[in-house]
Design a protein around this motif. Structure first.
Motif, PDB file in Angstrom:
ATOM      1  N   GLU A  34      93.671  -1.605 -19.083  1.00 33.12           N
ATOM      2  CA  GLU A  34      93.968  -2.096 -17.755  1.00 33.12           C
ATOM      3  C   GLU A  34      94.311  -1.071 -16.920  1.00 33.12           C
ATOM      4  O   GLU A  34      93.878  -0.844 -15.601  1.00 33.12           O
ATOM      5  CB  GLU A  34      94.939  -3.137 -17.834  1.00 33.12           C
ATOM      6  CG  GLU A  34      94.881  -3.708 -16.379  1.00 33.12           C
ATOM      7  CD  GLU A  34      93.911  -4.840 -16.143  1.00 33.12           C
ATOM      8  OE1 GLU A  34      93.722  -5.125 -14.769  1.00 33.12           O
ATOM      9  OE2 GLU A  34      93.324  -5.190 -17.013  1.00 33.12           O
ATOM     10  N   THR A  35      94.996  -0.041 -17.316  1.00 32.22           N
ATOM     11  CA  THR A  35      95.408   1.178 -16.479  1.00 32.22           C
ATOM     12  C   THR A  35      94.011   2.120 -16.259  1.00 32.22           C
ATOM     13  O   THR A  35      94.177   2.392 -15.075  1.00 32.22           O
ATOM     14  CB  THR A  35      96.291   1.997 -17.476  1.00 32.22           C
ATOM     15  OG1 THR A  35      97.291   1.459 -17.755  1.00 32.22           O
ATOM     16  CG2 THR A  35      96.888   3.341 -16.661  1.00 32.22           C
ATOM     17  N   ILE A  36      93.070   2.240 -17.039  1.00 34.31           N
ATOM     18  CA  ILE A  36      91.906   2.801 -16.775  1.00 34.31           C
ATOM     19  C   ILE A  36      91.372   2.244 -15.576  1.00 34.31           C
ATOM     20  O   ILE A  36      90.710   2.876 -14.631  1.00 34.31           O
ATOM     21  CB  ILE A  36      91.236   3.001 -18.127  1.00 34.31           C
ATOM     22  CG1 ILE A  36      91.656   4.180 -19.026  1.00 34.31           C
ATOM     23  CG2 ILE A  36      89.767   3.802 -17.570  1.00 34.31           C
ATOM     24  CD1 ILE A  36      91.127   4.296 -20.298  1.00 34.31           C
ATOM     25  N   LEU A  37      91.163   0.812 -15.758  1.00 38.58           N
ATOM     26  CA  LEU A  37      90.611  -0.022 -14.812  1.00 38.58           C
ATOM     27  C   LEU A  37      91.061   0.169 -13.346  1.00 38.58           C
ATOM     28  O   LEU A  37      90.469   0.133 -12.373  1.00 38.58           O
ATOM     29  CB  LEU A  37      90.518  -1.538 -14.992  1.00 38.58           C
ATOM     30  CG  LEU A  37      89.459  -1.891 -16.220  1.00 38.58           C
ATOM     31  CD1 LEU A  37      89.627  -3.301 -16.532  1.00 38.58           C
ATOM     32  CD2 LEU A  37      88.242  -1.313 -15.759  1.00 38.58           C
ATOM     33  N   TYR A  76      83.643  -5.604  -1.543  1.00 37.45           N
ATOM     34  CA  TYR A  76      83.276  -6.740  -2.006  1.00 37.45           C
ATOM     35  C   TYR A  76      82.739  -6.701  -3.655  1.00 37.45           C
ATOM     36  O   TYR A  76      83.226  -7.694  -4.539  1.00 37.45           O
ATOM     37  CB  TYR A  76      82.182  -7.391  -1.121  1.00 37.45           C
ATOM     38  CG  TYR A  76      81.862  -8.964  -1.640  1.00 37.45           C
ATOM     39  CD1 TYR A  76      82.593 -10.009  -1.525  1.00 37.45           C
ATOM     40  CD2 TYR A  76      80.490  -9.049  -2.519  1.00 37.45           C
ATOM     41  CE1 TYR A  76      82.358 -11.407  -1.958  1.00 37.45           C
ATOM     42  CE2 TYR A  76      80.335 -10.174  -2.959  1.00 37.45           C
ATOM     43  CZ  TYR A  76      81.014 -11.336  -2.426  1.00 37.45           C
ATOM     44  OH  TYR A  76      80.507 -12.517  -3.103  1.00 37.45           O
ATOM     45  N   ALA A  77      82.027  -5.799  -3.936  1.00 36.48           N
ATOM     46  CA  ALA A  77      81.488  -5.639  -5.164  1.00 36.48           C
ATOM     47  C   ALA A  77      82.894  -5.363  -6.070  1.00 36.48           C
ATOM     48  O   ALA A  77      82.960  -5.909  -7.316  1.00 36.48           O
ATOM     49  CB  ALA A  77      80.745  -4.393  -5.407  1.00 36.48           C
ATOM     50  N   ALA A 136      86.437  -6.973 -10.433  1.00 38.32           N
ATOM     51  CA  ALA A 136      87.808  -6.787 -11.102  1.00 38.32           C
ATOM     52  C   ALA A 136      88.709  -7.784 -10.612  1.00 38.32           C
ATOM     53  O   ALA A 136      89.937  -7.730 -11.174  1.00 38.32           O
ATOM     54  CB  ALA A 136      88.010  -5.260 -10.790  1.00 38.32           C
ATOM     55  N   GLY A 137      88.704  -8.166  -9.448  1.00 42.53           N
ATOM     56  CA  GLY A 137      89.584  -9.006  -8.761  1.00 42.53           C
ATOM     57  C   GLY A 137      90.473  -8.418  -7.961  1.00 42.53           C
ATOM     58  O   GLY A 137      90.570  -7.351  -7.423  1.00 42.53           O
ATOM     59  N   TRP A 138      91.452  -9.502  -7.411  1.00 39.43           N
ATOM     60  CA  TRP A 138      92.193  -9.143  -6.204  1.00 39.43           C
ATOM     61  C   TRP A 138      93.239  -7.756  -6.326  1.00 39.43           C
ATOM     62  O   TRP A 138      93.386  -6.971  -5.727  1.00 39.43           O
ATOM     63  CB  TRP A 138      93.241 -10.140  -5.744  1.00 39.43           C
ATOM     64  CG  TRP A 138      92.212 -10.950  -4.808  1.00 39.43           C
ATOM     65  CD1 TRP A 138      91.955 -12.223  -5.323  1.00 39.43           C
ATOM     66  CD2 TRP A 138      92.174 -10.917  -3.695  1.00 39.43           C
ATOM     67  NE1 TRP A 138      91.215 -13.040  -4.235  1.00 39.43           N
ATOM     68  CE2 TRP A 138      91.308 -12.124  -3.256  1.00 39.43           C
ATOM     69  CE3 TRP A 138      92.131 -10.059  -2.623  1.00 39.43           C
ATOM     70  CZ2 TRP A 138      90.724 -12.485  -2.138  1.00 39.43           C
ATOM     71  CZ3 TRP A 138      91.658 -10.167  -1.294  1.00 39.43           C
ATOM     72  CH2 TRP A 138      90.990 -11.523  -1.195  1.00 39.43           C
ATOM     73  N   PRO A 139      93.906  -7.620  -7.547  1.00 40.24           N
ATOM     74  CA  PRO A 139      94.765  -6.457  -7.786  1.00 40.24           C
ATOM     75  C   PRO A 139      94.163  -5.291  -7.583  1.00 40.24           C
ATOM     76  O   PRO A 139      94.457  -4.273  -7.146  1.00 40.24           O
ATOM     77  CB  PRO A 139      95.388  -7.072  -9.125  1.00 40.24           C
ATOM     78  CG  PRO A 139      95.324  -8.340  -9.406  1.00 40.24           C
ATOM     79  CD  PRO A 139      94.098  -8.663  -8.735  1.00 40.24           C
ATOM     80  N   VAL A 175      94.560  -1.904  -4.960  1.00 39.20           N
ATOM     81  CA  VAL A 175      94.578  -0.793  -5.527  1.00 39.20           C
ATOM     82  C   VAL A 175      93.739   0.274  -4.598  1.00 39.20           C
ATOM     83  O   VAL A 175      93.749   1.455  -4.163  1.00 39.20           O
ATOM     84  CB  VAL A 175      94.504  -0.359  -6.928  1.00 39.20           C
ATOM     85  CG1 VAL A 175      94.505   0.910  -7.621  1.00 39.20           C
ATOM     86  CG2 VAL A 175      95.595  -1.257  -7.421  1.00 39.20           C
ATOM     87  N   ALA A 176      92.234  -0.271  -4.488  1.00 46.37           N
ATOM     88  CA  ALA A 176      91.399   0.353  -4.074  1.00 46.37           C
ATOM     89  C   ALA A 176      91.542   0.482  -2.371  1.00 46.37           C
ATOM     90  O   ALA A 176      91.325   1.854  -1.892  1.00 46.37           O
ATOM     91  CB  ALA A 176      89.981  -0.116  -4.082  1.00 46.37           C
TER      92      ALA A 176
END
Length: 103
Positions: A3-6, A58-59, A64-67, A71-72
């Motif tokens: 998850e950290t890498i994501l 959006y992609a 990956a979802g809202w969290p 972060v992005a």
């Protein structure tokens, strides 16, 4: 995948989207004096930049979802703040304050 890498990938994606947006803005403003139809150039650039960034966000949201989207967005915003800090002209704020106090 960890998850950290994501989250790191999401942050870097936000940085890249910010770079794409603000590099496009820089190119548009730099070349605005050399075009016959500046309004069309500005509007076309805005629509293209906004479309690309929104499609990227959006992609990422779908992938990956809202969290990760948050972060992005943080990466995008931090890039903007770094660019404003780096490109700010020294003395621009003090000269503006002097003009306002003189009136």
């Amino acid at each position: 995948m960890n998850e950290t890498i994501l989250f790191i990938i999401s942050f870097i994606s936000g940085l890249l989207l910010g770079w794409l947006f603000f590099a496009g803005l820089w190119i548009t403003l730099k070349d605005i004096g050399h075009t016959r139809h500046p309004v069309l150039r500005i509007l076309g650039s805005l629509l293209l930049r906004m479309g690309l960034v929104l499609a990227g966000f959006y992609a990422l949201l779908q992938w990956a979802g809202w969290p990760h989207l948050l972060v992005a967005t943080l990466g995008f915003t931090l890039l903007r703040l770094a660019l404003v800090h780096r490109l700010r002209q020294p003395g621009a704020i003090s000269s503006r304050a002097n003009k306002e106090s003189a009136t």
